[in-house]
Design an enzyme around this catalytic site. Structure first.
Site, PDB file in Angstrom:
ATOM      1  CB  ILE A  35      -1.122   0.569   0.733  1.00 18.02           C
ATOM      2  CG1 ILE A  35      -1.765  -1.165   1.223  1.00 18.02           C
ATOM      3  CG2 ILE A  35      -1.567   1.586   1.353  1.00 18.02           C
ATOM      4  CD1 ILE A  35      -3.224  -1.351   0.611  1.00 18.02           C
ATOM      5  CE1 TYR A  36       5.805   2.332  -2.593  1.00 11.95           C
ATOM      6  CE2 TYR A  36       3.308   0.553  -3.919  1.00 11.95           C
ATOM      7  CZ  TYR A  36       4.757   0.938  -3.424  1.00 11.95           C
ATOM      8  OH  TYR A  36       6.039   0.193  -3.719  1.00 11.95           O
ATOM      9  CG  PHE A  37       0.440   5.306   3.349  1.00 13.94           C
ATOM     10  CD1 PHE A  37      -0.967   5.416   4.113  1.00 13.94           C
ATOM     11  CD2 PHE A  37       1.063   3.740   3.831  1.00 13.94           C
ATOM     12  CE1 PHE A  37      -1.520   3.663   4.875  1.00 13.94           C
ATOM     13  CE2 PHE A  37      -0.145   2.766   4.159  1.00 13.94           C
ATOM     14  CZ  PHE A  37      -0.944   2.962   4.257  1.00 13.94           C
ATOM     15  CB  VAL A 101      -1.816   6.630  -2.998  1.00 12.01           C
ATOM     16  CG1 VAL A 101      -2.095   6.824  -4.721  1.00 12.01           C
ATOM     17  CG2 VAL A 101      -0.691   7.723  -1.854  1.00 12.01           C
TER      18      VAL A 101
END
Lengths: 174, 174
Positions: A35-37, A101
């Protein structure tokens, strides 16, 4: 520390043949869910940074990636911690204002060859890639480029899977 | 999850006598070294939040603490992850723009009594305190207050050790 890395699109069957010819050692495979933030007050797309929460067969990790430091490869500063609890880490990040994101899911197969780690990535929604990584702190960008070419690949990509996925989606939504 | 907690100044010798009278169980002791961080774009002092990196005998952890949710105790939302590498976690936070505010060092002795965890804290630069914590999600603030009074303490403190240390320093620098 530095993550010394280059990436290219590649047909896995062709690369696997080349790896066998060169005597590479197969080191296992796994599924990685990332998971990208987004940062609460910094535009990571503009600063070329990333914050990633990963879950794979070895456990969970939180990784900061700095901007790329040369014009050819994906080499960048990287700081990583192993964490015990994926959901709790997500809750810490959310509380601090980091927003998800999107997720990137891939199957990764590892090989080692000539002091490099070779990773064959099958990325959900994107297709097949090869990444090569050199362990250590010293590197010569051209050495990485030469090595990845040795595997039969040509077109280096400096964009992350996250960027490629978002690009693809923005094209589809036009 | 909720961290259900109250704190008071307390002479440890007196509290220890009271704990013995009440049949509390001694659960060990350790030294904790905490670093508190400032958010890159949020004033934690104003929002009553905190981000803490802790090193103690059990290892390292990263903890987010939300604002206090009642008028009597220090009860607040808390999210915590165990991490494998204190320095790498510090590097991730620094890269994301979190600045070290200051360190808080204390010796903590644990007891358990009547479903509460009792912690006798000897805080470097501040002195002796007692904290009581109730495990679970449901609580009644008055129940915590009554329990901490049972230990012979009177004046509840809602400020964190970080706030108390910074207050003390700002008085000294006047």
């Amino acid at each position: 520390m530095l993550e010394i890395e280059a990436k290219a699109r590649a047909e896995h069957e062709a690369v696997k043949r080349r790896l066998r010819e060169l005597g590479a050692e197969h080191r296992g495979e796994e599924t990685q869910k990332d998971i990208y933030f987004a940062h609460p007050c910094r535009d990571f797309a503009a600063t070329d940074e990333a914050l990633r929460l990963r879950r794979d067969s070895k456990g969970c990790s939180l990784t900061y990636k700095g901007h790329k430091i040369d014009a050819l490869t994906k080499t960048r500063e990287e700081h990583e911690v192993i964490i015990d609890d994926y959901d709790a880490a997500g809750a810490v990040l959310k509380s601090l204002g980091f927003l998800k994101v999107r997720a990137v899911k891939k199957k990764r197969t590892y090989y080692s060859l000539q002091g490099f780690e070779v990773m064959l990535d099958e990325v959900e929604g994107l297709g097949e890639f090869v990444e090569v990584e050199k362990k250590g702190e010293k590197y010569e960008p051209k050495e990485l480029v030469d090595f990845i070419k040795l595997l039969g690949t040509e077109n280096l990509i400096r964009k992350s899977y996250l960027e490629l996925l978002m690009e693809k989606e923005s094209l589809r939504n036009r």
